[in-house]
Write an enzyme that holds these catalytic residues in place. Structure first.
Site, PDB file in Angstrom:
ATOM      1  N   ASP A  21       0.853  -1.183   0.000  1.00 27.30           N
ATOM      2  CA  ASP A  21       0.000   0.000   0.000  1.00 27.30           C
ATOM      3  C   ASP A  21       0.899   1.247   0.000  1.00 27.30           C
ATOM      4  O   ASP A  21       2.099   1.141   0.267  1.00 27.30           O
ATOM      5  CB  ASP A  21      -0.879  -0.085   1.268  1.00 27.30           C
ATOM      6  CG  ASP A  21      -1.631   1.179   1.546  1.00 27.30           C
ATOM      7  OD1 ASP A  21      -2.249   1.709   0.612  1.00 27.30           O
ATOM      8  OD2 ASP A  21      -1.608   1.644   2.709  1.00 27.30           O
ATOM      9  N   ASP A  43      -0.209   5.081   1.072  1.00 26.81           N
ATOM     10  CA  ASP A  43      -0.434   6.034   2.170  1.00 26.81           C
ATOM     11  C   ASP A  43      -0.321   5.355   3.532  1.00 26.81           C
ATOM     12  O   ASP A  43      -0.984   4.346   3.784  1.00 26.81           O
ATOM     13  CB  ASP A  43      -1.839   6.650   2.055  1.00 26.81           C
ATOM     14  CG  ASP A  43      -1.958   7.569   0.855  1.00 26.81           C
ATOM     15  OD1 ASP A  43      -1.181   8.517   0.748  1.00 26.81           O
ATOM     16  OD2 ASP A  43      -2.843   7.304   0.009  1.00 26.81           O
TER      17      ASP A  43
HETATM   18 MG   LIG Z   1      -2.721   3.022   3.624  1.00 25.67          MG
END
Ligand SMILES: [Mg+2]
Ligand SMILES: [Zn+2]
Length: 262
Positions: A36, A38
């Site tokens: 991922d 962020d």
């Molecule tokens: Mg995230």
């Protein structure tokens, strides 16, 4: 996916939203490490960070819309306001994104894993291709994600405004927003037959959707102290894969290396 045709009609397009699945020179069993973006690669949420370019009152009004309108509509509105009302163009947005700090040790994780011939890295993110490309270029690591960058496509328009489009339009998955089901991306990757094993690294609830598609031999790496970690007691039994938790990149690399090079 369909959005690329709309995207290409614009004056300048950054078509990196779905790089990957290209032919590889490496044969034999491979491990995919899907990460991922962020709060997993970068410490802050990139959409909230860019919204800080708005005056405080306007930013708060926009943030109040997130629960109802979702993150994609939020950032679209923020980018539109930045350009139309505040004359903030793509270059300023790019500078803000490039200034985001990495999660401590995460650059080390990425560089170290990318050196292992049997490992391929990819990003699965509900941010967008403009933000992710800018940040990866800032650290000169875009070439390390040979497995692809699966995210919402973004373009710089002739006016200088940044336009973000949905990766897909889905209504089947309630864990994920309408514009990107991370589980469907993971399913496509695992079903490709390209990878013997998948390691997924993330922090939030749409990462849970991806982790639920992992198999017994796969590994979910959940960031401690963040959204998904708080929910894993309730949802842990839904995962077939093994689970490890990590606080920062320094800890993650120590936990992952024995699993990869064993
Ligand atoms: Mg995230
Ligand atoms: Zn989903």
């Amino acid at each position: 996916m369909f959005a690329i045709s709309r995207c290409f009609r614009l004056s300048r397009c950054l078509p990196a939203f779905r790089r990957g699945l290209s032919e590889s020179s490496q044969s034999g069993p491979r491990t995919l490490v899907a990460i991922d973006f962020d709060r997993t690669i970068v410490e802050q949420d990139s959409y909230l960070a860019v919204s800080q370019l708005l005056p405080t009152r306007q930013r708060k009004e926009m943030q109040n819309l997130i629960p109802k309108c979702g993150w994609l509509n939020f950032i679209s509105r923020v980018l539109q306001l930045l350009h139309s009302e505040h004359k903030v163009n793509f270059a300023t947005v790019a500078m803000r994104v490039r200034s985001l700090r990495a999660v401590p040790g995460m650059l080390r994780v990425v560089r170290r894993l990318a050196r292992i011939p049997e490992v391929e890295l990819c990003i699965v993110s509900d941010a967008n291709s403009f933000f992710i490309d800018e940040w990866l270029q800032a650290y000169d690591i875009e070439c390390l994600f040979a497995g692809g960058v699966f995210t919402n496509p973004a373009c710089v328009q002739a006016s200088g405004a940044v336009l973000v489009l949905p990766y897909q339009e889905q209504g089947d998955c309630e864990l994920c927003p309408f514009n990107l089901c991370k589980g469907s991306v993971l399913e496509e990757l695992t079903c490709s037959g390209r990878y013997e094993r998948v390691i997924y690294v993330g922090d939030s609830c749409n990462d849970l959707c991806a982790m639920k598609r992992l198999r017994e031999k796969d590994v979910a790496c959940i960031r401690r102290g963040y959204e998904l970690h708080g929910k894993i007691a309730a949802h842990g039994q839904e995962l077939a894969c093994s689970v490890l938790t990590w606080r920062d990149g320094h800890e993650l690399v120590e936990l992952l290396m024995p699993k990869i090079v064993a």
